[in-house]
Each structure stands twice: as structure tokens, then as C-alpha cells.
Design a protein around this motif. Sequence first.
Motif, PDB file in Angstrom:
ATOM      1  N   THR A   1       0.816  -1.213   0.000  1.00 52.26           N
ATOM      2  CA  THR A   1       0.000   0.000   0.000  1.00 52.26           C
ATOM      3  C   THR A   1       0.851   1.266   0.000  1.00 52.26           C
ATOM      4  O   THR A   1       0.314   2.370  -0.177  1.00 52.26           O
ATOM      5  CB  THR A   1      -0.931   0.026   1.220  1.00 52.26           C
ATOM      6  OG1 THR A   1      -0.155  -0.027   2.425  1.00 52.26           O
ATOM      7  CG2 THR A   1      -1.902  -1.147   1.189  1.00 52.26           C
ATOM      8  N   ARG A   2       2.160   1.132   0.183  1.00 48.62           N
ATOM      9  CA  ARG A   2       3.046   2.296   0.209  1.00 48.62           C
ATOM     10  C   ARG A   2       3.726   2.532  -1.126  1.00 48.62           C
ATOM     11  O   ARG A   2       4.359   3.572  -1.329  1.00 48.62           O
ATOM     12  CB  ARG A   2       4.092   2.121   1.310  1.00 48.62           C
ATOM     13  CG  ARG A   2       3.503   1.914   2.691  1.00 48.62           C
ATOM     14  CD  ARG A   2       4.579   1.735   3.739  1.00 48.62           C
ATOM     15  NE  ARG A   2       5.402   2.917   3.892  1.00 48.62           N
ATOM     16  CZ  ARG A   2       6.492   2.982   4.661  1.00 48.62           C
ATOM     17  NH1 ARG A   2       6.892   1.910   5.318  1.00 48.62           N
ATOM     18  NH2 ARG A   2       7.184   4.092   4.752  1.00 48.62           N
ATOM     19  N   LEU A   3       3.626   1.578  -2.042  1.00 50.84           N
ATOM     20  CA  LEU A   3       4.288   1.691  -3.341  1.00 50.84           C
ATOM     21  C   LEU A   3       3.409   2.437  -4.337  1.00 50.84           C
ATOM     22  O   LEU A   3       2.184   2.434  -4.238  1.00 50.84           O
ATOM     23  CB  LEU A   3       4.601   0.302  -3.896  1.00 50.84           C
ATOM     24  CG  LEU A   3       5.503  -0.599  -3.055  1.00 50.84           C
ATOM     25  CD1 LEU A   3       5.642  -1.962  -3.727  1.00 50.84           C
ATOM     26  CD2 LEU A   3       6.872   0.035  -2.853  1.00 50.84           C
ATOM     27  N   THR A   4       4.054   3.068  -5.321  1.00 52.60           N
ATOM     28  CA  THR A   4       3.297   3.649  -6.425  1.00 52.60           C
ATOM     29  C   THR A   4       2.670   2.510  -7.228  1.00 52.60           C
ATOM     30  O   THR A   4       3.130   1.360  -7.164  1.00 52.60           O
ATOM     31  CB  THR A   4       4.205   4.457  -7.354  1.00 52.60           C
ATOM     32  OG1 THR A   4       5.130   3.571  -7.997  1.00 52.60           O
ATOM     33  CG2 THR A   4       4.961   5.537  -6.583  1.00 52.60           C
ATOM     34  N   PRO A   5       1.616   2.793  -8.005  1.00 49.63           N
ATOM     35  CA  PRO A   5       1.033   1.727  -8.829  1.00 49.63           C
ATOM     36  C   PRO A   5       2.056   1.048  -9.734  1.00 49.63           C
ATOM     37  O   PRO A   5       2.001  -0.180  -9.910  1.00 49.63           O
ATOM     38  CB  PRO A   5      -0.048   2.457  -9.628  1.00 49.63           C
ATOM     39  CG  PRO A   5      -0.469   3.579  -8.736  1.00 49.63           C
ATOM     40  CD  PRO A   5       0.799   4.025  -8.062  1.00 49.63           C
ATOM     41  N   LEU A   6       2.975   1.803 -10.308  1.00 49.17           N
ATOM     42  CA  LEU A   6       3.977   1.196 -11.185  1.00 49.17           C
ATOM     43  C   LEU A   6       4.930   0.310 -10.403  1.00 49.17           C
ATOM     44  O   LEU A   6       5.215  -0.823 -10.811  1.00 49.17           O
ATOM     45  CB  LEU A   6       4.764   2.276 -11.929  1.00 49.17           C
ATOM     46  CG  LEU A   6       5.867   1.765 -12.871  1.00 49.17           C
ATOM     47  CD1 LEU A   6       5.311   0.794 -13.900  1.00 49.17           C
ATOM     48  CD2 LEU A   6       6.590   2.926 -13.535  1.00 49.17           C
ATOM     49  N   ASP A   7       5.426   0.789  -9.271  1.00 53.61           N
ATOM     50  CA  ASP A   7       6.320  -0.036  -8.452  1.00 53.61           C
ATOM     51  C   ASP A   7       5.615  -1.296  -7.970  1.00 53.61           C
ATOM     52  O   ASP A   7       6.204  -2.383  -7.915  1.00 53.61           O
ATOM     53  CB  ASP A   7       6.819   0.761  -7.246  1.00 53.61           C
ATOM     54  CG  ASP A   7       8.130   1.497  -7.524  1.00 53.61           C
ATOM     55  OD1 ASP A   7       8.606   1.422  -8.672  1.00 53.61           O
ATOM     56  OD2 ASP A   7       8.662   2.140  -6.602  1.00 53.61           O
ATOM     57  N   ALA A   8       4.337  -1.160  -7.606  1.00 49.02           N
ATOM     58  CA  ALA A   8       3.584  -2.331  -7.146  1.00 49.02           C
ATOM     59  C   ALA A   8       3.442  -3.358  -8.260  1.00 49.02           C
ATOM     60  O   ALA A   8       3.580  -4.567  -8.028  1.00 49.02           O
ATOM     61  CB  ALA A   8       2.200  -1.897  -6.652  1.00 49.02           C
ATOM     62  N   GLU A   9       3.184  -2.911  -9.493  1.00 47.95           N
ATOM     63  CA  GLU A   9       3.058  -3.833 -10.617  1.00 47.95           C
ATOM     64  C   GLU A   9       4.400  -4.502 -10.924  1.00 47.95           C
ATOM     65  O   GLU A   9       4.457  -5.702 -11.203  1.00 47.95           O
ATOM     66  CB  GLU A   9       2.548  -3.095 -11.860  1.00 47.95           C
ATOM     67  CG  GLU A   9       2.292  -4.024 -13.036  1.00 47.95           C
ATOM     68  CD  GLU A   9       1.690  -3.329 -14.238  1.00 47.95           C
ATOM     69  OE1 GLU A   9       1.574  -3.992 -15.297  1.00 47.95           O
ATOM     70  OE2 GLU A   9       1.335  -2.131 -14.140  1.00 47.95           O
ATOM     71  N   ILE A  10       5.473  -3.741 -10.872  1.00 54.40           N
ATOM     72  CA  ILE A  10       6.802  -4.305 -11.107  1.00 54.40           C
ATOM     73  C   ILE A  10       7.118  -5.368 -10.054  1.00 54.40           C
ATOM     74  O   ILE A  10       7.584  -6.469 -10.381  1.00 54.40           O
ATOM     75  CB  ILE A  10       7.868  -3.193 -11.089  1.00 54.40           C
ATOM     76  CG1 ILE A  10       7.728  -2.301 -12.330  1.00 54.40           C
ATOM     77  CG2 ILE A  10       9.282  -3.785 -11.019  1.00 54.40           C
ATOM     78  CD1 ILE A  10       8.569  -1.040 -12.269  1.00 54.40           C
ATOM     79  N   ALA A  11       6.857  -5.053  -8.786  1.00 55.15           N
ATOM     80  CA  ALA A  11       7.156  -5.996  -7.708  1.00 55.15           C
ATOM     81  C   ALA A  11       6.326  -7.263  -7.833  1.00 55.15           C
ATOM     82  O   ALA A  11       6.831  -8.376  -7.651  1.00 55.15           O
ATOM     83  CB  ALA A  11       6.916  -5.331  -6.360  1.00 55.15           C
ATOM     84  N   ALA A  12       5.026  -7.115  -8.139  1.00 53.91           N
ATOM     85  CA  ALA A  12       4.148  -8.277  -8.271  1.00 53.91           C
ATOM     86  C   ALA A  12       4.577  -9.154  -9.438  1.00 53.91           C
ATOM     87  O   ALA A  12       4.565 -10.387  -9.354  1.00 53.91           O
ATOM     88  CB  ALA A  12       2.705  -7.823  -8.456  1.00 53.91           C
ATOM     89  N   THR A  13       4.952  -8.515 -10.541  1.00 53.80           N
ATOM     90  CA  THR A  13       5.403  -9.267 -11.720  1.00 53.80           C
ATOM     91  C   THR A  13       6.687 -10.032 -11.413  1.00 53.80           C
ATOM     92  O   THR A  13       6.803 -11.222 -11.717  1.00 53.80           O
ATOM     93  CB  THR A  13       5.630  -8.308 -12.897  1.00 53.80           C
ATOM     94  OG1 THR A  13       4.421  -7.606 -13.184  1.00 53.80           O
ATOM     95  CG2 THR A  13       6.086  -9.055 -14.138  1.00 53.80           C
ATOM     96  N   ALA A  14       7.641  -9.348 -10.803  1.00 56.29           N
ATOM     97  CA  ALA A  14       8.924  -9.983 -10.496  1.00 56.29           C
ATOM     98  C   ALA A  14       8.739 -11.140  -9.518  1.00 56.29           C
ATOM     99  O   ALA A  14       9.288 -12.234  -9.719  1.00 56.29           O
ATOM    100  CB  ALA A  14       9.879  -8.944  -9.911  1.00 56.29           C
ATOM    101  N   LYS A  15       7.980 -10.919  -8.473  1.00 56.94           N
ATOM    102  CA  LYS A  15       7.762 -11.969  -7.474  1.00 56.94           C
ATOM    103  C   LYS A  15       7.067 -13.178  -8.092  1.00 56.94           C
ATOM    104  O   LYS A  15       7.454 -14.326  -7.852  1.00 56.94           O
ATOM    105  CB  LYS A  15       6.928 -11.424  -6.314  1.00 56.94           C
ATOM    106  CG  LYS A  15       6.641 -12.440  -5.209  1.00 56.94           C
ATOM    107  CD  LYS A  15       5.911 -11.796  -4.055  1.00 56.94           C
ATOM    108  CE  LYS A  15       5.456 -12.823  -3.022  1.00 56.94           C
ATOM    109  NZ  LYS A  15       6.568 -13.582  -2.425  1.00 56.94           N
ATOM    110  N   GLY A  16       6.045 -12.923  -8.906  1.00 58.56           N
ATOM    111  CA  GLY A  16       5.288 -14.014  -9.505  1.00 58.56           C
ATOM    112  C   GLY A  16       6.100 -14.860 -10.466  1.00 58.56           C
ATOM    113  O   GLY A  16       6.075 -16.092 -10.402  1.00 58.56           O
TER     114      GLY A  16
END
Length: 313
Positions: A121-136
Amino acid sequence: MKIAETVTFGGGGLDRAEDLRRHPDQLAALSSVTLPLWRGKPLVNAARDGLAYVDSALFAGMGIPVLIGRQGDGVILARDVSALEVSGTEEGLGAFLDPSEQTHPDLPEGTAFAELRGLMTRLTPLDAEIAATAKGVLEWHRTHGFCANCGAPTEAGKAGWMRGCADCGRMHFPRTDPVVIMLITHGNSVLLGRSPAWPEGFFSCLAGFMEPGETIEAAVRREVWEETGVRVGPVRYLSSQPWPFPASLMLGAHGEAVTTDIQIDPEEIAEAIWVSREEMMEVMAGDHPRLLPARKGAIAHFLLENWLADRLD
């Protein structure tokens, strides 16, 4: 739902650069930075409100470099560095909501590996998408090292977006498991449930994996009936959320209950209750004497919050 993409992990606008996956020579000619992940935890900045990147030459001998997308004139890669000897707090390491952080002397000052659930909830939408993609995608590599067709080892290709089997020729691609998550209402009340593994008082929207040959609407009705014995009539799609814990796509839907009697399946759910809109406002505010709100950042919280605000259209 007009605000569907404001959900956490939604609407980041990442340029995934799919064309570069098919042209390794073009990819190699571009500058790059790398997002390292340790045991699924991305590297974050000193303020803990954004991702942190390292030079792509650092940790180059570890894991598989996966192309995440374009950034300016260069690209972002992700790499699993779980073999790294790290230091940091260990209390809570590996827990459902892991508060621990880890670091390494070669990392930028102040940065650390941190659990994505606590950061999302603290990340920007772009950072959140990057993190979710990388983790997945890195978790997919970790768990799919062998061919599902013949059992032989597979090797990564297409900039980390494919694994190929040299023995039988089968190509395998990252998978996402669809899960329906339901805002079930009847008049002024919403149906909530609690998993046996959850803390006492923690309730959320009902959810369940979709099955082959099933529509979203059918899955919503089936899951609600199986878990609570409540029958659902009209169902409409609201919003979706990538949920890389480990690899789901949450499909948010609104269903209108046509019955209200609850008969839970104790193998599926510990408890289910109807909660009025007024009581739900107390829950979301943290003022309810018994019930705890759904986790911020999860689509359940998003659906409930917007139901209370009459923003489901």
C-alpha cells in the motif's frame, strides 16, 4: 466498475516489452538495472516506499535474469538472489506477514529486502506492478524446473518468460491461477467468512479457485453455496487483482444472495456471518468490539470499502 484499476497491483502502466523477449540481441544492447528478490522479498529503498535497483552486473551469477519491462531508454530485470548470505532481523522470518528485513554489504545504503504484503500500500502503482510481476515470475521459475510432460529438466528462454524442455520439446509459460472473490450482499448486509487458519475476529469476503469449464458467475455461486449454503442469484464482475502469493489472479465480483440461512462446511470455513452496512463501517474504522477489517491492499478491503461508499458502478 469505473475505479477498478485503482486496486493495489492494478493500473501501473508497465511497458512489459514483450517484443524484446523474442530478440535477445536487442535486449542485450540496452542498458539495464536489476531488482533483486531474496526469498520473494523485493529490495526496497531507505524510506520503504519504493523499489530499489542495483547495477545488473551485481549478483550476475545468481538466478535467472527476467525481463520485467522498459524504463526510459533501458530495461528493468529481476533476479532471484535467495542464495545470498544476508544479515538482518530474523524474528517473523517466513511468517504470513513477515516483518523482518534483510540486507547485504554490497547493496545501496539503507536498502533492504522486505515482505511485499507489508509494503504494497506504500508503493506507487507502477512499483507495485513491477514488484508483483517480479515476485510471480521468479516463484514460477523456482517451482517449475522440470517438464510437466516428461519430467526432464527445463531451461529458461525468452528473457525468462518461458522454460523449454530439450528432451520432448515442450515449452512452458508462467501460469496464473484464477480465483473468484465475492462481495455477497442481501439488502443492507454483506456476507463475510473466516478461514480456520486466520486469527480470531478476522473476517473477509468469501473466495475460491475457479475450476475448468467454469464461468466467473458459476464459480461465485458454487463457492458461496459450498462454503456457506447460501444461494446466489445475479452476479457481475467488478475488478481484478494480481496476487503474487504465490500466483493468483483475484476476480472480484458482486453477487446478490437469494437466501440468507448459513450452514457452513467446517472443512472449508470456520465461520460465516451477515454484517450490516452500519456495523461494517465500524469494522473498517477499527472500532468494532469483535470483528477485524480485511487487510489493506487486498481486493477484499477494496470491494468492501467501495461498497460502503456506493462506488461499485
